[in-house]
Design a protein around this motif. Structure first.
Motif, mmCIF file in Angstrom:
data_model
loop_
_atom_site.group_PDB
_atom_site.id
_atom_site.type_symbol
_atom_site.label_atom_id
_atom_site.label_comp_id
_atom_site.label_asym_id
_atom_site.label_seq_id
_atom_site.Cartn_x
_atom_site.Cartn_y
_atom_site.Cartn_z
ATOM 1 N N GLN A 75 52.577 38.069 43.987
ATOM 2 C CA GLN A 75 54.372 38.588 45.075
ATOM 3 C C GLN A 75 54.738 37.670 43.406
ATOM 4 O O GLN A 75 55.649 38.454 43.355
ATOM 5 C CB GLN A 75 54.208 37.955 45.572
ATOM 6 N N VAL A 76 54.886 36.863 42.762
ATOM 7 C CA VAL A 76 55.900 36.094 41.719
ATOM 8 C C VAL A 76 55.634 36.942 40.554
ATOM 9 O O VAL A 76 57.139 37.558 39.651
ATOM 10 C CB VAL A 76 56.027 34.980 41.150
ATOM 11 N N LEU A 77 54.505 37.285 39.901
ATOM 12 C CA LEU A 77 53.911 37.877 38.792
ATOM 13 C C LEU A 77 54.993 39.444 38.518
ATOM 14 O O LEU A 77 55.395 40.370 38.178
ATOM 15 C CB LEU A 77 52.830 38.002 38.094
ATOM 16 N N GLY A 78 54.676 40.306 40.265
ATOM 17 C CA GLY A 78 55.409 41.812 40.878
ATOM 18 C C GLY A 78 56.653 41.277 40.791
ATOM 19 O O GLY A 78 57.674 42.493 40.426
ATOM 20 N N LEU A 79 57.249 40.684 40.776
ATOM 21 C CA LEU A 79 59.103 40.162 41.496
ATOM 22 C C LEU A 79 59.059 40.529 39.593
ATOM 23 O O LEU A 79 60.200 40.962 40.149
ATOM 24 C CB LEU A 79 59.286 39.710 42.017
ATOM 25 N N GLN A 80 58.256 39.155 39.108
ATOM 26 C CA GLN A 80 58.916 39.545 37.639
ATOM 27 C C GLN A 80 58.484 41.315 36.744
ATOM 28 O O GLN A 80 59.245 40.692 36.182
ATOM 29 C CB GLN A 80 58.002 38.324 37.023
ATOM 30 N N GLY A 81 58.066 41.350 37.846
ATOM 31 C CA GLY A 81 58.028 43.274 36.552
ATOM 32 C C GLY A 81 56.879 42.928 35.614
ATOM 33 O O GLY A 81 56.730 44.127 34.837
ATOM 34 N N VAL A 82 55.593 42.219 35.718
ATOM 35 C CA VAL A 82 54.385 42.089 34.677
ATOM 36 C C VAL A 82 54.272 43.421 34.657
ATOM 37 O O VAL A 82 53.992 44.043 35.168
ATOM 38 C CB VAL A 82 53.766 41.299 34.737
ATOM 39 N N ASP A 83 53.569 43.579 33.294
ATOM 40 C CA ASP A 83 53.186 45.403 32.957
ATOM 41 C C ASP A 83 51.440 45.284 33.359
ATOM 42 O O ASP A 83 50.770 44.721 32.657
ATOM 43 C CB ASP A 83 53.154 45.889 31.593
ATOM 44 N N PRO A 84 51.408 46.455 34.274
ATOM 45 C CA PRO A 84 50.081 46.001 34.803
ATOM 46 C C PRO A 84 49.026 46.024 33.660
ATOM 47 O O PRO A 84 47.867 46.089 33.616
ATOM 48 C CB PRO A 84 50.024 47.299 35.781
ATOM 49 N N ASN A 85 49.465 46.686 32.151
ATOM 50 C CA ASN A 85 48.326 47.588 30.843
ATOM 51 C C ASN A 85 48.690 46.185 30.534
ATOM 52 O O ASN A 85 47.425 45.919 29.459
ATOM 53 C CB ASN A 85 49.445 48.396 29.937
ATOM 54 N N LYS A 86 49.154 44.855 31.164
ATOM 55 C CA LYS A 86 48.977 43.557 29.823
ATOM 56 C C LYS A 86 48.576 42.548 30.898
ATOM 57 O O LYS A 86 49.097 41.485 30.299
ATOM 58 C CB LYS A 86 51.122 43.908 29.425
ATOM 59 N N PHE A 87 47.612 42.886 31.841
ATOM 60 C CA PHE A 87 48.120 41.967 32.642
ATOM 61 C C PHE A 87 46.193 41.780 33.184
ATOM 62 O O PHE A 87 46.312 42.554 33.560
ATOM 63 C CB PHE A 87 48.192 41.600 34.408
ATOM 64 N N ALA A 88 46.260 40.808 33.500
ATOM 65 C CA ALA A 88 44.167 40.521 34.017
ATOM 66 C C ALA A 88 44.215 39.964 35.069
ATOM 67 O O ALA A 88 44.749 38.501 34.846
ATOM 68 C CB ALA A 88 43.351 40.531 33.116
ATOM 69 N N ALA A 89 43.160 39.827 36.458
ATOM 70 C CA ALA A 89 42.602 38.764 36.869
ATOM 71 C C ALA A 89 42.002 38.934 36.882
ATOM 72 O O ALA A 89 40.923 40.033 37.266
ATOM 73 C CB ALA A 89 43.313 39.036 37.765
ATOM 74 N N PHE A 90 41.174 37.415 37.342
ATOM 75 C CA PHE A 90 39.885 37.756 37.820
ATOM 76 C C PHE A 90 39.237 36.616 39.014
ATOM 77 O O PHE A 90 40.130 35.763 38.710
ATOM 78 C CB PHE A 90 39.474 36.742 36.469
ATOM 79 N N ASN A 91 38.514 36.893 39.668
ATOM 80 C CA ASN A 91 38.065 37.119 41.113
ATOM 81 C C ASN A 91 37.401 35.474 40.840
ATOM 82 O O ASN A 91 36.106 35.599 40.474
ATOM 83 C CB ASN A 91 37.839 37.629 42.000
ATOM 84 N N VAL A 92 37.805 34.293 41.135
ATOM 85 C CA VAL A 92 36.230 32.849 40.904
ATOM 86 C C VAL A 92 35.582 33.627 41.877
ATOM 87 O O VAL A 92 34.746 32.378 41.939
ATOM 88 C CB VAL A 92 37.423 31.638 40.792
ATOM 89 N N LEU A 93 36.360 33.691 42.801
ATOM 90 C CA LEU A 93 34.665 33.407 44.047
ATOM 91 C C LEU A 93 33.559 34.083 43.206
ATOM 92 O O LEU A 93 32.922 34.137 44.464
ATOM 93 C CB LEU A 93 35.807 34.809 45.367
ATOM 94 N N GLU A 94 33.406 35.360 42.800
ATOM 95 C CA GLU A 94 32.824 36.516 42.634
ATOM 96 C C GLU A 94 31.859 35.272 41.458
ATOM 97 O O GLU A 94 30.413 35.638 41.572
ATOM 98 C CB GLU A 94 33.067 37.116 41.857
ATOM 99 N N ASP A 95 32.258 34.453 40.603
ATOM 100 C CA ASP A 95 30.889 33.397 39.489
ATOM 101 C C ASP A 95 31.394 32.138 40.229
ATOM 102 O O ASP A 95 32.071 31.640 39.720
ATOM 103 C CB ASP A 95 31.537 34.126 38.293
ATOM 104 N N SER A 96 30.363 31.114 40.590
ATOM 105 C CA SER A 96 30.585 29.819 41.098
ATOM 106 C C SER A 96 30.641 28.417 39.766
ATOM 107 O O SER A 96 31.744 28.153 39.120
ATOM 108 C CB SER A 96 30.169 29.199 40.974
ATOM 109 N N GLU A 97 30.337 29.356 38.964
ATOM 110 C CA GLU A 97 30.309 28.973 37.283
ATOM 111 C C GLU A 97 31.597 29.083 37.201
ATOM 112 O O GLU A 97 32.548 27.978 36.043
ATOM 113 C CB GLU A 97 29.403 29.502 36.096
ATOM 114 N N LEU A 98 32.287 30.075 36.948
ATOM 115 C CA LEU A 98 33.935 30.527 36.520
ATOM 116 C C LEU A 98 34.928 29.634 37.439
ATOM 117 O O LEU A 98 35.763 29.273 36.580
ATOM 118 C CB LEU A 98 34.072 31.767 36.660
#
Length: 162
Positions: A75-98
């Motif tokens: 929500q904070v990143l959205g409020l700040q107006g971060v460009d979705p083309n310059k943003f990546a998110a990684f779900n740590v729940l998919e990989d225990s090593e990560l």
């Protein structure tokens, strides 16, 4: 009477001693297992951190965060107006090593974790604090990761008010 005065002196002596022993004498025993990040995991995290100017390791996805802290960070990143083309998110729940590896990589015990321009910024508490005091907006603007249209629109609105 003699017993009382001895008791009082002992009580006084105990009360006047410091509650904590001097640092030289106090050595806590820490029972934890140091786990070293494998080269493969470190390389994968390096690649993930370099995949975009703004990277968030979180629980869940931006569309469906799986914890309140991840939701607040998005929500904070959205409020700040971060460009979705310059943003990546990684779900740590998919990989225990990560999930474990990112904590060791940053030496930060909690998730989510934000990286801007390959540098670790912090977790949710730091993201929110930086948002509130204006530091995050300044950093994101310096790194040129904001949506251009929104930034110009905000400046126009400010000029109209004046």
């Amino acid at each position: 009477m003699l017993t009382r005065s001895l008791f009082s002196r002992q009580l006084f002596a105990a009360a006047s001693r410091p509650a904590v022993a001097p640092k030289a004498a106090f050595r806590p025993v820490l029972f934890y297992q140091n786990r070293f990040l494998s080269d493969a995991t470190r390389q994968a995290i390096d690649k993930a951190v370099a995949s975009a100017p703004v990277v968030l390791f979180m629980k869940g996805t931006p569309e469906t965060p799986q914890c309140g802290f991840s939701r607040a960070s998005i929500q904070v990143l959205g409020l700040q107006g971060v460009d979705p083309n310059k943003f990546a998110a990684f779900n740590v729940l998919e990989d225990s090593e990560l999930r474990q590896g990112i904590k060791e990589y940053s030496d930060w015990p909690t998730i989510p974790q934000l990286y801007i321009d390959k540098e670790f910024v912090g977790g949710c508490d730091i993201i929110v604090s930086m948002h509130q005091n204006g530091e995050l907006a300044k950093l994101l603007e310096e790194k040129d990761v904001l949506v251009k249209g929104e930034e110009g629109a905000a400046e126009e609105q400010t000029e109209k008010k004046e």
